[in-house]
Motif scaffolding. Sequence first.
Motif, PDB file in Angstrom:
ATOM      1  N   ASP B  84       0.838  -1.273  -0.210  1.00  0.00           N
ATOM      2  CA  ASP B  84       0.115   0.223   0.055  1.00  0.00           C
ATOM      3  C   ASP B  84       0.968   1.204   0.032  1.00  0.00           C
ATOM      4  OD1 ASP B  84      -2.229  -1.602   2.344  1.00  0.00           O
ATOM      5  OD2 ASP B  84      -2.412  -1.517   0.094  1.00  0.00           O
ATOM      6  N   SER B  85       2.183   1.208   0.273  1.00  0.00           N
ATOM      7  CA  SER B  85       3.054   2.044   0.165  1.00  0.00           C
ATOM      8  C   SER B  85       3.021   2.892  -1.032  1.00  0.00           C
ATOM      9  CB  SER B  85       4.571   1.979   0.484  1.00  0.00           C
ATOM     10  OG  SER B  85       4.547   1.079   1.854  1.00  0.00           O
ATOM     11  N   ALA B  86       2.647   4.224  -1.062  1.00  0.00           N
ATOM     12  CA  ALA B  86       2.269   5.119  -2.213  1.00  0.00           C
ATOM     13  C   ALA B  86       1.995   6.392  -1.674  1.00  0.00           C
ATOM     14  CB  ALA B  86       1.164   4.490  -3.091  1.00  0.00           C
ATOM     15  N   THR B  87       1.840   7.240  -2.774  1.00  0.00           N
ATOM     16  CA  THR B  87       0.953   8.483  -2.379  1.00  0.00           C
ATOM     17  C   THR B  87      -0.319   8.553  -3.019  1.00  0.00           C
ATOM     18  OG1 THR B  87       3.222   9.606  -3.036  1.00  0.00           O
ATOM     19  CG2 THR B  87       1.370  11.128  -2.924  1.00  0.00           C
ATOM     20  N   TYR B  88      -1.160   9.063  -1.963  1.00  0.00           N
ATOM     21  CA  TYR B  88      -2.729   9.109  -1.988  1.00  0.00           C
ATOM     22  C   TYR B  88      -2.927  10.528  -2.132  1.00  0.00           C
ATOM     23  CZ  TYR B  88      -2.236   4.269  -0.661  1.00  0.00           C
ATOM     24  OH  TYR B  88      -1.979   2.937  -0.593  1.00  0.00           O
ATOM     25  N   PHE B  89      -3.868  10.816  -3.036  1.00  0.00           N
ATOM     26  CA  PHE B  89      -4.600  12.209  -3.232  1.00  0.00           C
ATOM     27  C   PHE B  89      -6.078  11.933  -3.123  1.00  0.00           C
ATOM     28  CE2 PHE B  89      -0.747  14.212  -4.985  1.00  0.00           C
ATOM     29  CZ  PHE B  89      -0.137  13.163  -5.480  1.00  0.00           C
ATOM     30  N   CYS B  90      -6.522  12.877  -2.292  1.00  0.00           N
ATOM     31  CA  CYS B  90      -8.154  12.997  -2.460  1.00  0.00           C
ATOM     32  C   CYS B  90      -8.235  14.183  -3.435  1.00  0.00           C
ATOM     33  CB  CYS B  90      -8.317  13.501  -1.018  1.00  0.00           C
ATOM     34  SG  CYS B  90      -7.844  15.243  -0.509  1.00  0.00           S
ATOM     35  N   ALA B  91      -9.525  14.157  -4.064  1.00  0.00           N
ATOM     36  CA  ALA B  91     -10.091  14.959  -5.061  1.00  0.00           C
ATOM     37  C   ALA B  91     -11.361  15.398  -4.902  1.00  0.00           C
ATOM     38  CB  ALA B  91      -9.690  14.596  -6.357  1.00  0.00           C
ATOM     39  N   ALA B  92     -11.791  16.413  -5.488  1.00  0.00           N
ATOM     40  CA  ALA B  92     -13.319  16.685  -5.712  1.00  0.00           C
ATOM     41  C   ALA B  92     -13.527  17.358  -6.929  1.00  0.00           C
ATOM     42  CB  ALA B  92     -13.664  17.728  -4.544  1.00  0.00           C
ATOM     43  N   SER B  93     -14.859  16.924  -7.255  1.00  0.00           N
ATOM     44  CA  SER B  93     -15.487  17.843  -8.467  1.00  0.00           C
ATOM     45  C   SER B  93     -16.777  18.041  -8.462  1.00  0.00           C
ATOM     46  CB  SER B  93     -15.032  16.867  -9.800  1.00  0.00           C
ATOM     47  OG  SER B  93     -16.218  15.863 -10.006  1.00  0.00           O
ATOM     48  N   ILE B  94     -17.538  18.845  -9.351  1.00  0.00           N
ATOM     49  CA  ILE B  94     -18.634  19.309  -9.459  1.00  0.00           C
ATOM     50  C   ILE B  94     -19.282  18.226 -10.578  1.00  0.00           C
ATOM     51  CG2 ILE B  94     -20.381  21.007 -10.071  1.00  0.00           C
ATOM     52  CD1 ILE B  94     -18.162  23.097  -9.318  1.00  0.00           C
ATOM     53  N   GLY B  95     -20.284  17.449  -9.956  1.00  0.00           N
ATOM     54  CA  GLY B  95     -20.800  16.553 -11.039  1.00  0.00           C
ATOM     55  C   GLY B  95     -19.757  15.522 -11.559  1.00  0.00           C
ATOM     56  N   VAL B  96     -20.358  14.332 -11.927  1.00  0.00           N
ATOM     57  CA  VAL B  96     -19.499  13.269 -12.376  1.00  0.00           C
ATOM     58  C   VAL B  96     -19.695  13.309 -13.913  1.00  0.00           C
ATOM     59  CG1 VAL B  96     -19.279  10.603 -12.434  1.00  0.00           C
ATOM     60  CG2 VAL B  96     -19.663  11.904 -10.222  1.00  0.00           C
ATOM     61  N   ASN B  97     -20.789  13.272 -14.472  1.00  0.00           N
ATOM     62  CA  ASN B  97     -21.133  13.014 -16.018  1.00  0.00           C
ATOM     63  C   ASN B  97     -21.232  14.253 -16.714  1.00  0.00           C
ATOM     64  OD1 ASN B  97     -20.528  10.306 -15.944  1.00  0.00           O
ATOM     65  ND2 ASN B  97     -22.880  10.033 -15.068  1.00  0.00           N
ATOM     66  N   ASN B  98     -20.900  15.414 -15.873  1.00  0.00           N
ATOM     67  CA  ASN B  98     -21.158  16.889 -16.827  1.00  0.00           C
ATOM     68  C   ASN B  98     -19.874  16.735 -17.729  1.00  0.00           C
ATOM     69  OD1 ASN B  98     -19.346  17.364 -14.731  1.00  0.00           O
ATOM     70  ND2 ASN B  98     -20.213  19.577 -14.323  1.00  0.00           N
ATOM     71  N   ALA B  99     -19.761  17.996 -18.231  1.00  0.00           N
ATOM     72  CA  ALA B  99     -18.828  18.247 -19.182  1.00  0.00           C
ATOM     73  C   ALA B  99     -17.474  18.428 -18.332  1.00  0.00           C
ATOM     74  CB  ALA B  99     -18.890  19.231 -20.214  1.00  0.00           C
ATOM     75  N   GLY B 100     -16.418  17.771 -18.487  1.00  0.00           N
ATOM     76  CA  GLY B 100     -15.220  18.103 -17.796  1.00  0.00           C
ATOM     77  C   GLY B 100     -14.793  17.083 -16.634  1.00  0.00           C
ATOM     78  N   ASN B 101     -15.515  16.587 -15.996  1.00  0.00           N
ATOM     79  CA  ASN B 101     -15.122  15.982 -14.935  1.00  0.00           C
ATOM     80  C   ASN B 101     -13.711  16.546 -14.262  1.00  0.00           C
ATOM     81  OD1 ASN B 101     -17.027  14.249 -15.592  1.00  0.00           O
ATOM     82  ND2 ASN B 101     -15.963  12.578 -15.908  1.00  0.00           N
ATOM     83  N   MET B 102     -13.733  17.718 -14.225  1.00  0.00           N
ATOM     84  CA  MET B 102     -12.539  18.426 -13.823  1.00  0.00           C
ATOM     85  C   MET B 102     -12.383  18.566 -12.201  1.00  0.00           C
ATOM     86  SD  MET B 102     -10.916  21.323 -12.639  1.00  0.00           S
ATOM     87  CE  MET B 102     -11.751  23.033 -12.838  1.00  0.00           C
ATOM     88  N   LEU B 103     -10.974  17.556 -11.807  1.00  0.00           N
ATOM     89  CA  LEU B 103     -10.908  17.235 -10.597  1.00  0.00           C
ATOM     90  C   LEU B 103      -9.954  18.357  -9.782  1.00  0.00           C
ATOM     91  CD1 LEU B 103     -10.225  13.271 -10.646  1.00  0.00           C
ATOM     92  CD2 LEU B 103     -12.257  14.649  -9.777  1.00  0.00           C
TER      93      LEU B 103
END
Lengths: 117, 115
Positions: B84-103
């Motif tokens: 499991d040793s790795a780098t972990y990133f949390c992320a967030a976005s507005i909507g999943v299937n809208n245009a962009g999925n920009m995280l």
Amino acid sequence: GAGVSQSPRYKVAKRGQDVALRCDPISGHVSLFWYQQALGQGPEFLTYFQNEAQLDKSGLPSDRFFAERPEGSVSTLKIQRTQQEDSAVYLCASTPGSGRGDTGELFFGEGSRLTVL
Amino acid sequence: QQQVKQSPQSLIVQKGGISIINCAYENTAFDYFPWYQQFPGKGPALLIAIRPDVSEKKEGRFTISFNKSAKQFSLHIMDSQPGDSATYFCAASIGVNNAGNMLTFGGGTRLMVKP
């Protein structure tokens, strides 16, 4: 099937040189994203394509950065007159696109590491 | 403006222990919260994701806990393994299937699990 492919994996440029980074998304994926990841940081959004249309380029840090996807498949990120602060890993990601079974998961390539001397 | 703040920056856990990584967000319009795992020299890969209509999601040894009122969410890795040793990133976005999925990503947590 093949994942997202990026080339070159490593690029060393002298300050002021132009560079071009290539991304081959997963076949059939409509949406394509470029992210910049500085050392020890999280990825930061640069730009987004839906097919050949660049719908969002709000993350491009300056007018020296330019991205294109002319046929809606392969994309190229071009950086003109590179500066030391451009040194980073440039990540490309793709998704199937809305209405095509897109779950929101971004499929990332392994990145292109750019070092500007 | 950093919209997603992640802590700690680094974490060392003994094998078999529980790894806990926390994230806080500012934009109340965010409604999709994934966690990505990144190994050295590789791109990030989706680990697990949650929507704000549930408070917890579990997949195997990985659990996301979500607190909408506090605008916080966390990743718990049970029975942590050296793999499991790795780098972990949390992320967030507005909507999943809208245009962009920009995280919008957090700054990352470098996890090391000692054998």
